[in-house]
Design an enzyme around this catalytic site. Structure first.
Site, short mmCIF file in Angstrom:
data_model
loop_
_atom_site.label_atom_id
_atom_site.label_comp_id
_atom_site.label_asym_id
_atom_site.label_seq_id
_atom_site.Cartn_x
_atom_site.Cartn_y
_atom_site.Cartn_z
N TYR A 193 61.81 130.35 39.82
CA TYR A 193 63.04 131.11 39.63
C TYR A 193 63.95 130.99 40.85
CZ TYR A 193 65.77 135.08 37.80
OH TYR A 193 66.76 135.89 37.29
N SER A 194 65.15 130.48 40.63
CA SER A 194 66.12 130.33 41.71
C SER A 194 67.49 130.75 41.21
CB SER A 194 66.18 128.88 42.22
OG SER A 194 67.25 128.71 43.14
N ASN A 195 68.09 131.72 41.86
CA ASN A 195 69.40 132.22 41.46
C ASN A 195 70.49 131.17 41.60
OD1 ASN A 195 69.04 135.25 40.85
ND2 ASN A 195 67.93 134.98 42.76
N SER A 243 70.19 140.31 36.87
CA SER A 243 69.93 139.00 36.30
C SER A 243 70.01 138.92 34.78
CB SER A 243 68.55 138.51 36.76
OG SER A 243 68.60 138.10 38.10
#
Length: 356
Positions: free
Chosen positions: A175-177, A80
Protein backbone atom coordinates in the site's frame (compact mmCIF):
# COMPACT_ATOMS: atom_id res chain seq x y z
CA UNK A 1 -3.19 7.23 4.09
CA UNK A 2 -0.09 7.24 6.21
CA UNK A 3 -2.42 7.48 9.21
CA UNK A 4 -4.98 4.73 8.69
CA UNK A 5 -7.20 2.57 10.87
CA UNK A 6 -4.88 -0.39 10.58
CA UNK A 7 -6.98 -2.29 13.08
CA UNK A 8 -9.77 -2.73 10.52
CA UNK A 9 -7.89 -5.32 8.50
CA UNK A 10 -7.19 -7.36 11.61
CA UNK A 11 -10.82 -7.10 12.62
CA UNK A 12 -12.05 -8.45 9.32
CA UNK A 13 -9.90 -11.51 9.86
CA UNK A 14 -10.94 -11.95 13.48
CA UNK A 15 -14.68 -11.31 13.30
CA UNK A 16 -16.87 -14.35 13.96
CA UNK A 17 -20.33 -15.14 15.29
CA UNK A 18 -23.44 -12.95 15.25
CA UNK A 19 -26.68 -13.02 13.29
CA UNK A 20 -27.98 -12.10 9.87
CA UNK A 21 -28.39 -8.37 9.34
CA UNK A 22 -32.16 -8.74 9.08
CA UNK A 23 -32.07 -9.75 12.73
CA UNK A 24 -29.37 -7.30 13.76
CA UNK A 25 -29.58 -6.45 17.42
CA UNK A 26 -29.36 -2.68 17.64
CA UNK A 27 -28.43 -2.93 21.30
CA UNK A 28 -25.33 -4.91 20.34
CA UNK A 29 -24.40 -2.23 17.80
CA UNK A 30 -24.83 0.44 20.46
CA UNK A 31 -22.80 -1.56 22.97
CA UNK A 32 -20.02 -1.93 20.43
CA UNK A 33 -19.96 1.79 19.69
CA UNK A 34 -19.94 2.57 23.39
CA UNK A 35 -16.96 0.25 23.84
CA UNK A 36 -15.14 2.03 21.00
CA UNK A 37 -15.65 5.33 22.81
CA UNK A 38 -14.68 3.87 26.17
CA UNK A 39 -11.41 2.76 24.59
CA UNK A 40 -10.49 6.41 24.02
CA UNK A 41 -12.17 7.44 20.77
CA UNK A 42 -13.99 10.71 21.43
CA UNK A 43 -17.09 9.93 19.38
CA UNK A 44 -18.46 7.60 16.71
CA UNK A 45 -21.41 7.49 14.33
CA UNK A 46 -22.64 4.60 12.21
CA UNK A 47 -25.21 3.90 9.50
CA UNK A 48 -26.31 0.27 9.14
CA UNK A 49 -28.42 -0.80 6.15
CA UNK A 50 -30.26 -3.97 5.25
CA UNK A 51 -31.70 -3.68 1.77
CA UNK A 52 -33.86 -0.51 1.93
CA UNK A 53 -34.07 -0.36 5.69
CA UNK A 54 -31.44 1.42 7.72
CA UNK A 55 -30.78 2.78 11.16
CA UNK A 56 -28.17 5.08 12.65
CA UNK A 57 -26.44 5.03 16.00
CA UNK A 58 -23.88 7.18 17.75
CA UNK A 59 -21.82 7.34 20.90
CA UNK A 60 -19.57 9.88 22.53
CA UNK A 61 -19.06 13.58 22.01
CA UNK A 62 -18.59 15.95 19.12
CA UNK A 63 -15.95 17.98 20.96
CA UNK A 64 -13.62 17.60 23.88
CA UNK A 65 -14.98 18.83 27.23
CA UNK A 66 -18.36 19.52 25.63
CA UNK A 67 -21.81 18.04 25.93
CA UNK A 68 -22.86 18.01 22.26
CA UNK A 69 -23.21 14.47 20.91
CA UNK A 70 -21.76 13.39 17.58
CA UNK A 71 -24.25 14.55 14.91
CA UNK A 72 -26.04 11.65 13.20
CA UNK A 73 -25.56 13.20 9.77
CA UNK A 74 -22.30 14.96 10.52
CA UNK A 75 -19.58 15.44 7.94
CA UNK A 76 -16.10 14.03 8.47
CA UNK A 77 -12.77 13.56 6.73
CA UNK A 78 -13.01 10.15 5.05
CA UNK A 79 -9.32 9.61 4.34
CA UNK A 80 -8.41 6.77 2.01
CA UNK A 81 -12.02 6.08 1.06
CA UNK A 82 -11.13 8.79 -1.48
CA UNK A 83 -9.22 6.11 -3.37
CA UNK A 84 -12.38 4.26 -4.37
CA UNK A 85 -13.76 7.46 -5.94
CA UNK A 86 -10.53 8.04 -7.86
CA UNK A 87 -10.33 4.44 -9.05
CA UNK A 88 -13.94 4.60 -10.22
CA UNK A 89 -13.19 7.62 -12.40
CA UNK A 90 -10.10 5.95 -13.90
CA UNK A 91 -12.15 2.86 -14.74
CA UNK A 92 -14.81 5.04 -16.37
CA UNK A 93 -12.08 6.56 -18.53
CA UNK A 94 -10.88 3.06 -19.39
CA UNK A 95 -14.38 2.18 -20.58
CA UNK A 96 -14.37 5.33 -22.73
CA UNK A 97 -11.10 4.34 -24.39
CA UNK A 98 -9.17 7.25 -22.90
CA UNK A 99 -6.67 5.06 -21.06
CA UNK A 100 -5.68 1.40 -20.76
CA UNK A 101 -5.11 -0.37 -17.46
CA UNK A 102 -2.07 -2.23 -18.72
CA UNK A 103 -0.35 0.61 -20.53
CA UNK A 104 2.61 2.33 -18.84
CA UNK A 105 1.66 5.51 -17.00
CA UNK A 106 4.54 7.16 -18.83
CA UNK A 107 2.53 7.02 -22.04
CA UNK A 108 0.21 9.62 -20.53
CA UNK A 109 2.54 11.33 -18.01
CA UNK A 110 6.01 11.11 -19.56
CA UNK A 111 8.95 11.15 -17.16
CA UNK A 112 6.92 11.32 -13.95
CA UNK A 113 7.57 7.81 -12.61
CA UNK A 114 9.35 4.59 -13.59
CA UNK A 115 8.40 3.70 -17.18
CA UNK A 116 7.51 0.10 -16.20
CA UNK A 117 4.62 1.14 -13.93
CA UNK A 118 1.18 0.65 -15.46
CA UNK A 119 -2.16 2.19 -14.56
CA UNK A 120 -3.22 -1.11 -13.01
CA UNK A 121 -0.12 -1.11 -10.82
CA UNK A 122 -1.19 2.25 -9.41
CA UNK A 123 -4.76 1.26 -8.62
CA UNK A 124 -3.80 -2.07 -7.07
CA UNK A 125 -0.79 -0.82 -5.11
CA UNK A 126 1.67 -3.03 -6.95
CA UNK A 127 3.83 -0.26 -8.46
CA UNK A 128 6.72 -0.37 -6.02
CA UNK A 129 6.55 3.41 -5.51
CA UNK A 130 7.70 4.51 -2.08
CA UNK A 131 4.93 6.00 0.04
CA UNK A 132 5.58 9.74 0.26
CA UNK A 133 3.62 9.88 3.52
CA UNK A 134 6.43 7.99 5.18
CA UNK A 135 8.70 10.88 4.21
CA UNK A 136 6.43 13.56 5.69
CA UNK A 137 6.23 14.58 9.37
CA UNK A 138 2.78 13.14 10.03
CA UNK A 139 3.38 12.57 13.72
CA UNK A 140 1.44 15.05 15.90
CA UNK A 141 4.36 17.36 16.68
CA UNK A 142 5.67 17.33 13.12
CA UNK A 143 2.30 17.74 11.42
CA UNK A 144 1.53 20.76 13.59
CA UNK A 145 4.32 22.59 11.73
CA UNK A 146 2.89 21.87 8.25
CA UNK A 147 -0.84 21.60 8.90
CA UNK A 148 -1.74 24.72 6.88
CA UNK A 149 0.87 24.29 4.16
CA UNK A 150 -0.23 23.94 0.53
CA UNK A 151 1.17 20.97 -1.36
CA UNK A 152 1.22 20.47 -5.11
CA UNK A 153 0.64 16.86 -6.21
CA UNK A 154 3.93 16.93 -8.12
CA UNK A 155 5.73 17.76 -4.86
CA UNK A 156 4.26 14.67 -3.21
CA UNK A 157 5.25 12.45 -6.13
CA UNK A 158 8.76 13.93 -6.09
CA UNK A 159 9.14 12.92 -2.45
CA UNK A 160 8.43 9.34 -3.48
CA UNK A 161 10.59 9.26 -6.59
CA UNK A 162 13.55 10.69 -4.68
CA UNK A 163 13.81 7.12 -3.44
CA UNK A 164 14.29 4.00 -5.56
CA UNK A 165 11.37 1.66 -6.19
CA UNK A 166 10.82 -0.68 -3.28
CA UNK A 167 10.33 -3.64 -5.63
CA UNK A 168 9.90 -4.23 -9.38
CA UNK A 169 6.44 -3.16 -10.61
CA UNK A 170 3.96 -6.01 -10.34
CA UNK A 171 6.13 -8.10 -8.02
CA UNK A 172 4.06 -7.61 -4.87
CA UNK A 173 1.29 -5.62 -3.23
CA UNK A 174 2.35 -2.86 -0.87
CA UNK A 175 0.00 0.00 0.00
CA UNK A 176 1.44 3.33 -1.12
CA UNK A 177 -0.48 6.59 -1.14
CA UNK A 178 1.73 7.90 -3.92
CA UNK A 179 -0.06 5.57 -6.34
CA UNK A 180 -3.26 7.57 -6.04
CA UNK A 181 -1.59 10.96 -6.29
CA UNK A 182 -0.29 9.78 -9.65
CA UNK A 183 -3.76 8.45 -10.53
CA UNK A 184 -5.20 11.88 -9.72
CA UNK A 185 -2.67 13.54 -12.02
CA UNK A 186 -3.55 11.00 -14.71
CA UNK A 187 -7.24 11.93 -14.47
CA UNK A 188 -6.40 15.62 -14.80
CA UNK A 189 -4.16 14.95 -17.81
CA UNK A 190 -6.77 12.86 -19.61
CA UNK A 191 -9.73 15.14 -18.94
CA UNK A 192 -8.09 18.56 -18.96
CA UNK A 193 -9.98 19.42 -15.77
CA UNK A 194 -9.24 19.39 -12.07
CA UNK A 195 -9.72 16.13 -10.20
CA UNK A 196 -12.26 17.83 -7.96
CA UNK A 197 -14.36 18.94 -10.91
CA UNK A 198 -14.20 15.53 -12.61
CA UNK A 199 -15.30 13.65 -9.48
CA UNK A 200 -18.08 16.16 -8.97
CA UNK A 201 -19.42 15.78 -12.51
CA UNK A 202 -19.05 12.02 -12.79
CA UNK A 203 -20.02 10.88 -9.29
CA UNK A 204 -21.19 13.53 -6.85
CA UNK A 205 -23.84 15.23 -8.99
CA UNK A 206 -25.30 12.10 -10.63
CA UNK A 207 -25.68 10.41 -7.23
CA UNK A 208 -26.75 13.63 -5.50
CA UNK A 209 -24.00 13.37 -2.92
CA UNK A 210 -24.66 16.91 -1.75
CA UNK A 211 -22.67 16.54 1.48
CA UNK A 212 -19.51 15.23 -0.18
CA UNK A 213 -16.60 17.21 -1.58
CA UNK A 214 -12.89 17.02 -2.33
CA UNK A 215 -11.50 20.25 -0.88
CA UNK A 216 -8.14 21.12 -2.36
CA UNK A 217 -7.03 23.82 0.08
CA UNK A 218 -10.04 24.65 2.27
CA UNK A 219 -9.02 23.76 5.83
CA UNK A 220 -12.60 23.76 7.15
CA UNK A 221 -15.27 21.11 7.32
CA UNK A 222 -18.48 22.85 6.32
CA UNK A 223 -21.78 21.89 7.92
CA UNK A 224 -22.41 19.92 11.12
CA UNK A 225 -19.37 17.91 12.19
CA UNK A 226 -17.52 16.54 15.16
CA UNK A 227 -14.01 17.65 16.04
CA UNK A 228 -10.89 15.49 16.15
CA UNK A 229 -7.94 15.70 18.55
CA UNK A 230 -4.56 14.25 19.28
CA UNK A 231 -1.94 14.85 21.95
CA UNK A 232 1.22 16.93 21.65
CA UNK A 233 3.54 16.86 24.64
CA UNK A 234 0.73 15.33 26.64
CA UNK A 235 -1.72 18.15 25.85
CA UNK A 236 -4.85 17.78 23.64
CA UNK A 237 -4.73 19.68 20.35
CA UNK A 238 -7.72 20.22 18.07
CA UNK A 239 -6.59 18.92 14.68
CA UNK A 240 -9.93 19.28 12.87
CA UNK A 241 -8.71 22.04 10.57
CA UNK A 242 -5.73 21.59 8.27
CA UNK A 243 -4.92 22.10 4.60
CA UNK A 244 -6.06 18.85 2.91
CA UNK A 245 -3.84 19.29 -0.15
CA UNK A 246 -1.25 17.14 1.65
CA UNK A 247 -3.61 14.18 1.18
CA UNK A 248 -5.17 15.18 -2.20
CA UNK A 249 -6.26 12.23 -4.38
CA UNK A 250 -5.16 9.73 -1.76
CA UNK A 251 -7.45 10.93 1.01
CA UNK A 252 -8.89 14.47 1.09
CA UNK A 253 -12.58 13.50 0.81
CA UNK A 254 -15.13 15.03 3.19
CA UNK A 255 -18.44 13.16 3.36
CA UNK A 256 -21.20 11.66 5.51
CA UNK A 257 -22.19 8.09 6.30
CA UNK A 258 -25.32 8.51 4.16
CA UNK A 259 -23.42 9.76 1.11
CA UNK A 260 -20.78 7.05 1.40
CA UNK A 261 -23.46 4.40 1.71
CA UNK A 262 -25.14 5.80 -1.42
CA UNK A 263 -21.85 5.78 -3.36
CA UNK A 264 -20.83 2.24 -2.46
CA UNK A 265 -24.34 0.96 -3.11
CA UNK A 266 -24.28 2.47 -6.60
CA UNK A 267 -20.75 1.20 -7.24
CA UNK A 268 -21.33 -2.35 -6.03
CA UNK A 269 -24.68 -2.37 -7.83
CA UNK A 270 -23.04 -1.71 -11.19
CA UNK A 271 -24.49 1.77 -11.69
CA UNK A 272 -21.19 3.58 -12.12
CA UNK A 273 -19.14 1.17 -14.22
CA UNK A 274 -19.70 -1.00 -17.27
CA UNK A 275 -19.56 -4.79 -16.72
CA UNK A 276 -15.97 -5.22 -17.93
CA UNK A 277 -14.67 -2.50 -15.62
CA UNK A 278 -16.85 -3.75 -12.77
CA UNK A 279 -15.03 -7.06 -13.02
CA UNK A 280 -11.67 -5.30 -12.95
CA UNK A 281 -12.71 -3.30 -9.88
CA UNK A 282 -13.04 -6.38 -7.67
CA UNK A 283 -10.51 -8.67 -9.38
CA UNK A 284 -7.87 -9.90 -6.96
CA UNK A 285 -4.69 -11.82 -7.73
CA UNK A 286 -2.22 -14.10 -5.97
CA UNK A 287 -0.03 -11.03 -5.49
CA UNK A 288 -2.91 -8.88 -4.26
CA UNK A 289 -5.40 -11.36 -2.74
CA UNK A 290 -7.50 -8.86 -0.79
CA UNK A 291 -7.31 -5.66 -2.84
CA UNK A 292 -8.87 -5.02 -6.23
CA UNK A 293 -8.61 -1.59 -7.86
CA UNK A 294 -9.23 0.94 -5.10
CA UNK A 295 -11.36 -1.53 -3.15
CA UNK A 296 -10.72 -4.17 -0.49
CA UNK A 297 -12.24 -7.59 -1.19
CA UNK A 298 -12.38 -9.95 1.78
CA UNK A 299 -14.25 -13.04 2.90
CA UNK A 300 -14.92 -13.21 6.62
CA UNK A 301 -14.52 -16.47 8.55
CA UNK A 302 -18.30 -16.73 8.74
CA UNK A 303 -18.39 -16.88 4.93
CA UNK A 304 -19.61 -13.35 4.19
CA UNK A 305 -17.73 -11.50 1.45
CA UNK A 306 -17.39 -7.74 1.89
CA UNK A 307 -16.14 -4.95 -0.36
CA UNK A 308 -15.11 -1.52 0.87
CA UNK A 309 -12.34 0.66 2.21
CA UNK A 310 -11.17 2.27 5.41
CA UNK A 311 -9.69 5.71 5.87
CA UNK A 312 -7.79 7.76 8.38
CA UNK A 313 -6.38 11.26 8.57
CA UNK A 314 -5.46 13.35 11.62
CA UNK A 315 -8.52 13.51 13.86
CA UNK A 316 -10.76 11.08 11.97
CA UNK A 317 -11.11 7.42 11.07
CA UNK A 318 -13.74 5.89 8.80
CA UNK A 319 -14.90 2.61 7.31
CA UNK A 320 -17.38 1.53 4.62
CA UNK A 321 -18.24 -2.10 3.86
CA UNK A 322 -20.90 -3.73 1.71
CA UNK A 323 -21.74 -7.23 0.62
CA UNK A 324 -21.45 -7.63 -3.17
CA UNK A 325 -25.24 -7.74 -3.50
CA UNK A 326 -25.43 -4.53 -1.36
CA UNK A 327 -27.86 -6.30 0.99
CA UNK A 328 -25.75 -5.63 4.08
CA UNK A 329 -23.90 -2.36 4.42
CA UNK A 330 -22.20 -0.23 7.06
CA UNK A 331 -20.66 3.24 7.00
CA UNK A 332 -18.90 4.49 10.10
CA UNK A 333 -16.85 7.44 11.27
CA UNK A 334 -14.97 8.15 14.48
CA UNK A 335 -13.49 11.42 15.69
CA UNK A 336 -10.41 10.78 17.78
CA UNK A 337 -9.62 11.96 21.28
CA UNK A 338 -6.18 13.02 22.49
CA UNK A 339 -5.49 9.50 23.78
CA UNK A 340 -6.80 6.50 21.85
CA UNK A 341 -6.66 3.03 23.36
CA UNK A 342 -7.72 -0.15 21.57
CA UNK A 343 -11.12 0.17 19.85
CA UNK A 344 -10.75 -3.28 18.26
CA UNK A 345 -13.05 -5.26 20.60
CA UNK A 346 -15.90 -2.79 20.24
CA UNK A 347 -15.54 -2.54 16.48
CA UNK A 348 -15.32 -6.31 16.23
CA UNK A 349 -18.61 -6.59 18.07
CA UNK A 350 -20.25 -4.15 15.65
CA UNK A 351 -18.98 -5.82 12.47
CA UNK A 352 -19.72 -9.29 13.74
CA UNK A 353 -23.31 -8.39 14.49
CA UNK A 354 -23.83 -6.80 11.09
CA UNK A 355 -22.15 -9.24 8.74
CA UNK A 356 -21.91 -12.55 10.56
Amino acid sequence: MGIRIAVVVALLVATTGGTALADTDREVIQQGLDEVVQAGVLGAQIRVTHDREHFTARSGLAELNGVRPVPFSGRFRAGSITKTFVSTVVLQLVAEGEVSLDEPVGRYLPGLIDQRITVRHLLQHTSGLADHNELLPLDPAGFEQIRYQHWEPAELVALSTSNPLEFPPGAKHDYSNTNYVVAGLLIEKLTGRSLERVVEQRILKPLRLNDTELPRDDDRIHGPHARGYWAIDGKPVDITRFNPSVFWAEGNLVSTTKDLDTFYTALAGGKLLKPAQQQELVKTTAISPEYGLGLTVQTLPCGTTVWGHDGGVPGFGSLVLTTPDTGKRVAMSANTGPIVGDPAPGLQKVLGEIFC
